[in-house]
Design a protein around this motif. Structure first.
Motif, PDB file in Angstrom:
ATOM      1  N   ASP A 175       0.851  -1.181   0.000  1.00  7.84           N
ATOM      2  CA  ASP A 175       0.000   0.000   0.000  1.00  7.84           C
ATOM      3  C   ASP A 175       0.887   1.232   0.000  1.00  7.84           C
ATOM      4  O   ASP A 175       1.842   1.326   0.783  1.00  7.84           O
ATOM      5  N   GLU A 176       0.553   2.188  -0.864  1.00  5.29           N
ATOM      6  CA  GLU A 176       1.338   3.431  -0.882  1.00  5.29           C
ATOM      7  C   GLU A 176       0.655   4.529  -0.070  1.00  5.29           C
ATOM      8  O   GLU A 176       1.155   5.642   0.012  1.00  5.29           O
ATOM      9  N   TYR A 177      -0.492   4.216   0.550  1.00  2.00           N
ATOM     10  CA  TYR A 177      -1.150   5.240   1.370  1.00  2.00           C
ATOM     11  C   TYR A 177      -0.564   5.228   2.781  1.00  2.00           C
ATOM     12  O   TYR A 177       0.218   4.340   3.151  1.00  2.00           O
TER      13      TYR A 177
ATOM     14  N   PHE B 182      -1.417   2.093 -12.389  1.00  2.00           N
ATOM     15  CA  PHE B 182      -0.303   1.806 -11.506  1.00  2.00           C
ATOM     16  C   PHE B 182       0.846   2.752 -11.878  1.00  2.00           C
ATOM     17  O   PHE B 182       1.012   3.115 -13.045  1.00  2.00           O
ATOM     18  N   CYS B 183       1.647   3.142 -10.903  1.00  2.00           N
ATOM     19  CA  CYS B 183       2.781   4.014 -11.177  1.00  2.00           C
ATOM     20  C   CYS B 183       3.848   3.227 -11.953  1.00  2.00           C
ATOM     21  O   CYS B 183       3.789   1.995 -12.024  1.00  2.00           O
ATOM     22  N   PRO B 184       4.838   3.904 -12.561  1.00  2.00           N
ATOM     23  CA  PRO B 184       5.842   3.180 -13.355  1.00  2.00           C
ATOM     24  C   PRO B 184       6.585   2.104 -12.568  1.00  2.00           C
ATOM     25  O   PRO B 184       6.958   1.079 -13.134  1.00  2.00           O
ATOM     26  N   VAL B 185       6.769   2.300 -11.265  1.00  2.00           N
ATOM     27  CA  VAL B 185       7.485   1.302 -10.460  1.00  2.00           C
ATOM     28  C   VAL B 185       6.626   0.048 -10.291  1.00  2.00           C
ATOM     29  O   VAL B 185       7.086  -1.083 -10.498  1.00  2.00           O
ATOM     30  N   CYS B 186       5.358   0.241  -9.937  1.00  2.00           N
ATOM     31  CA  CYS B 186       4.443  -0.899  -9.794  1.00  2.00           C
ATOM     32  C   CYS B 186       4.219  -1.570 -11.141  1.00  2.00           C
ATOM     33  O   CYS B 186       4.159  -2.800 -11.236  1.00  2.00           O
ATOM     34  N   ASN B 187       4.102  -0.747 -12.189  1.00  2.00           N
ATOM     35  CA  ASN B 187       3.884  -1.285 -13.534  1.00  2.00           C
ATOM     36  C   ASN B 187       5.042  -2.200 -13.947  1.00  2.00           C
ATOM     37  O   ASN B 187       4.828  -3.287 -14.490  1.00  2.00           O
TER      38      ASN B 187
END
Ligand SMILES: [Zn+2]
Length: 430
Positions: A328-330, A413-418
């Motif tokens: 989770d990024e929150y 999704f952000c580039p890192v998660c992608n």
């Protein structure tokens, strides 16, 4: 202890020689395994101070949905690992990371006051020869330690091979063979016999959204979706905080760890029994309710409510946990002490969080050289290292301001998660 030491030593040498994508070039699946699943059911018990692993049973299931080439887990995601160590060759012939609800519970206050037991399960391909099945768990410094070992023999007549209760199942999407595809099984929770049509239309809706989201959309030819029609006696799910209790197939509930939107189930063995009707890599449980919530536990199960306005977003977010091992990024306010959840002297194992202790090992290569680290919010959604993530406000950093792993307000999704999801999708579909 001597045997244990030997197994650990050999595994470290073995993994040390492997890099992503070239695993096991000279080992044939069919020489090591039958194309069926061996399931280890076990119990995790205890408290934050003392934990115990107990054997439940071995179960032989009729299908194997996983890869025939990528047998060793080169990612090392998750709180736990399972290894299949072949006695004759003295090699680890299969490994996989996973997480458990028990490990999450250990972070709660209740785990300082009470002993509890959680049902857990891991699957592996069915070995052809005598093996040791080994479980390992990380410590706070991310070093794996062996916590359990049991011998397995293919001739052991206590390995349960019941004819599974074969519920009617259907492949609703995909044409690829299981060993070269990501196989996702949808399971109904709180859908009565009369609501199975709704279950099917719900599944179709979520498949439609899934393929609108990158990187899943890039793999539309390599994903299969199955549905299993396992009805519940009653509709909906348990909501303990509202005194609502329903008789449902997998006994799911909101208010897990007293968090109203945290929807989970403890009936992992039952879930696996039903899922065994099809070849699968990932289990996705649709809960027939409009109340907001869900959960996703790596290589364990994904679960979410089907009728909320954010259900599609929650599905893919939870799948980010259950399949992608994403954190989770929150984050919450400053009342959560970062040191209570993380050892700040090392990197968290999650690919999308950093302490900046070894940022090069994370996503430094995706950051523009003019972007400062840590990154101020004025850089908006450029990839950087933004403070706050993984439930804590300080000292843990996330890759962008708003990724799907932080908020339902974005569909990407952000580039890192992608990148991490893409690597995993390749791993499962090669
Ligand atoms: Zn992300």
């Amino acid at each position: 202890m001597k045997v244990i030491y030997k197994i650990l030593l050999i595994q470290f040498l073995f993994l040390g020689s492997l890099k992503f994508g070239n695993a096991q070039a000279n080992v044939s699946f069919d020489s090591l395994f039958v194309r069926e699943t061996l399931r280890l059911d076990f119990l995790l018990s205890g408290s934050r101070d003392t934990q115990l692993v107990s054997f439940g049973k071995f179960v032989r299931e009729p299908f194997w949905g996983g890869s025939l080439v990528n047998l060793i887990d080169s990612f090392e995601y998750g709180d736990y690992q399972v290894w299949v160590f072949e006695n004759a060759s003295e090699k680890v012939i299969y490994s996989r990371g996973f997480s458990t609800l028990f490990a999450e519970w250990l972070t709660t206050d209740e785990a300082t006051k009470l002993n509890r037991t959680f049902f857990e399960s891991v699957v592996m391909p069915m070995p052809k020869t005598e093996c040791q099945i080994v479980l390992l768990k990380r410590d706070r410094k991310n070093v794996f330690h062996q916590i359990f070992q049991i011998p397995f023999s293919p001739s052991d007549y206590f390995v349960q091979k019941h004819t599974p209760v074969l519920y009617k199942s259907e492949k609703v999407y995909g044409k690829s063979v299981p060993e070269k595809s990501l196989d996702i099984v949808f399971m109904p929770e709180g859908y009565t016999e009369k609501e199975m049509k709704k279950f099917k239309s719900d599944c179709e809706k979520f498949i439609g959204y899934f393929f609108k989201v990158k990187p899943f959309s890039d793999f539309s030819e390599k994903v299969n979706f199955y549905m299993i029609y396992a009805p519940s006696v009653e509709s909906g799910t348990d909501v303990p905080g509202k005194m609502i209790w329903m008789n449902t197939k997998f006994n799911s509930n909101f208010y897990t760890f007293d968090v109203d939107r945290y929807l989970t189930t403890m009936d992992v063995w039952e879930i696996r029994d039903v899922a065994a009707s099809v070849p699968y890599d990932q289990i996705v449980i649709l809960v027939n309710t409009a109340q907001y919530g869900g959960g996703g536990i790596l290589n364990n199960y994904n679960i979410f409510s089907a009728d909320n306005q954010y259900s599609e977003q929650v599905f893919t977010h939870e799948f980010g946990h259950g399949f992608g091992a994403l954190a989770d990024e929150y984050f919450y306010d400053t009342t959560v002490d970062p040191a209570s959840l993380y050892d700040l002297s090392v990197e968290p194992w999650s690919v999308n969080l950093t302490t900046l202790v070894n940022f090069e090992s994370k996503w430094a290569d995706l950051v523009d050289k003019n972007t400062p680290i840590p990154t101020p919010l004025s850089y908006a959604n450029k990839v950087g290292a933004y403070e706050g993530g993984g439930y804590v406000f300080n000292k843990i950093y996330r890759p962008v301001d708003n990724c799907k792993m932080r908020t339902n307000a974005v569909n990407e999704f952000c580039p890192v998660c992608n990148r991490a999801l893409t690597q995993l999708l390749r791993f499962y579909t090669e």
